[in-house]
Design an enzyme around this catalytic site. Structure first.
Site, mmCIF file in Angstrom:
data_model
loop_
_atom_site.group_PDB
_atom_site.id
_atom_site.type_symbol
_atom_site.label_atom_id
_atom_site.label_comp_id
_atom_site.label_asym_id
_atom_site.label_seq_id
_atom_site.Cartn_x
_atom_site.Cartn_y
_atom_site.Cartn_z
ATOM 1 N N ASN A 61 13.309 -0.703 -1.921
ATOM 2 C CA ASN A 61 12.617 0.331 -1.150
ATOM 3 C C ASN A 61 13.520 0.873 -0.056
ATOM 4 O O ASN A 61 14.316 0.141 0.543
ATOM 5 C CB ASN A 61 11.277 -0.181 -0.597
ATOM 6 C CG ASN A 61 11.371 -1.407 0.261
ATOM 7 O OD1 ASN A 61 12.231 -2.243 0.073
ATOM 8 N ND2 ASN A 61 10.480 -1.533 1.224
ATOM 9 N N GLU A 63 13.283 3.266 3.304
ATOM 10 C CA GLU A 63 12.333 3.878 4.237
ATOM 11 C C GLU A 63 12.993 4.960 5.096
ATOM 12 O O GLU A 63 14.214 5.139 5.072
ATOM 13 C CB GLU A 63 11.708 2.773 5.104
ATOM 14 C CG GLU A 63 10.920 1.787 4.243
ATOM 15 C CD GLU A 63 10.167 0.745 5.050
ATOM 16 O OE1 GLU A 63 10.416 0.603 6.268
ATOM 17 O OE2 GLU A 63 9.308 0.079 4.436
ATOM 18 N N CYS A 72 9.548 3.703 -2.809
ATOM 19 C CA CYS A 72 9.330 2.315 -3.224
ATOM 20 C C CYS A 72 10.494 1.861 -4.103
ATOM 21 O O CYS A 72 11.188 2.678 -4.728
ATOM 22 C CB CYS A 72 8.056 2.196 -4.041
ATOM 23 S SG CYS A 72 6.530 2.453 -3.132
ATOM 24 N N GLU A 74 10.333 0.394 -6.966
ATOM 25 C CA GLU A 74 10.089 0.669 -8.387
ATOM 26 C C GLU A 74 10.565 2.068 -8.760
ATOM 27 O O GLU A 74 11.194 2.278 -9.793
ATOM 28 C CB GLU A 74 8.585 0.554 -8.708
ATOM 29 C CG GLU A 74 8.009 -0.832 -8.530
ATOM 30 C CD GLU A 74 7.498 -1.101 -7.124
ATOM 31 O OE1 GLU A 74 8.074 -0.561 -6.153
ATOM 32 O OE2 GLU A 74 6.519 -1.854 -6.993
ATOM 33 N N CYS A 111 2.399 -0.022 -6.125
ATOM 34 C CA CYS A 111 1.427 0.961 -5.615
ATOM 35 C C CYS A 111 1.009 1.910 -6.736
ATOM 36 O O CYS A 111 1.658 2.000 -7.791
ATOM 37 C CB CYS A 111 2.009 1.730 -4.429
ATOM 38 S SG CYS A 111 3.127 3.063 -4.888
ATOM 39 N N CYS A 114 3.666 4.473 -8.013
ATOM 40 C CA CYS A 114 4.679 3.911 -8.928
ATOM 41 C C CYS A 114 4.079 3.646 -10.304
ATOM 42 O O CYS A 114 4.730 3.867 -11.328
ATOM 43 C CB CYS A 114 5.258 2.626 -8.340
ATOM 44 S SG CYS A 114 6.323 2.953 -6.922
#
Ligand code: THU
Length: 159
Positions: A61, A63, A72, A74, A111, A114
């Site tokens: 991930n 940010e 993310c 993924e 999430c 994803c």
């Protein structure tokens, strides 16, 4: 009234019970947590995506101070794989998370965004993507991303 029952089977493995290939994928996802850029959440996520030809593309991930800008793990791994090998189907993804100095005990869950992104690849290539969610107490294994996102919107209604 009618009801629709949706059944999903998740197998729970100890890491040692996984196949060598799955174990390596999980280990790669765990290692990738250490490449996370997550100064805001301090929640380090790693993902390793395996393609049908055996190649693995991994991500973490990333940010940003403007929170929604981040990605993310993924989707970082998935888009990296798609951009690198657009003709090869993804067949498995392993995910791990590290916070407060240790890996999560409970398997980390991807999430919704994803899930939606990865599910489109299942439709696009016609190949299920196995999902391995690492927790230090066990690894959840689902046979398809669809199992994690029933009643999917796949765009077919738009035609
Ligand atoms: N995150 C992931 O990378 N994958 C998940 O499956 C859940 C959440 C990231 C997004 C954000 O950087 C941090 O974890 C906290 O939500």
């Amino acid at each position: 009234m009618k009801s629709i029952e949706i059944k999903v089977q998740i197998h729970v493995f100890d890491v040692e019970e996984l196949s060598e290939s799955d174990r390596q994928l999980v280990e790669r996802a765990k290692a990738m947590t250490q490449t996370s850029y997550s100064p805001y959440s301090e929640f380090r996520v790693g993902a390793a995506l395996q393609l049908a030809d055996g190649r693995v593309f991994a991500g973490s991930n990333q940010e940003n101070a403007a929170y929604p800008v981040g990605s993310c793990a993924e989707r970082t791994a998935f888009f990296y794989a798609q951009a690198s090998a657009p003709d090869v189907a993804p067949v498995a993804i392993a995910i791990a998370a590290f916070t407060n100095g240790r890996y999560l005990e409970k398997p980390v869950s991807p999430c919704g965004m994803c899930r939606q992104a990865l599910l489109e690849a299942e439709t696009r290539y016609g190949t299920p993507i196995r999902v391995l969610l690492y927790g230090s107490n066990g690894v959840y294994v689902a046979q398809s991303m669809r199992d994690l996102l029933p009643l999917t919107f796949d765009g077919s209604e738009m035609a």
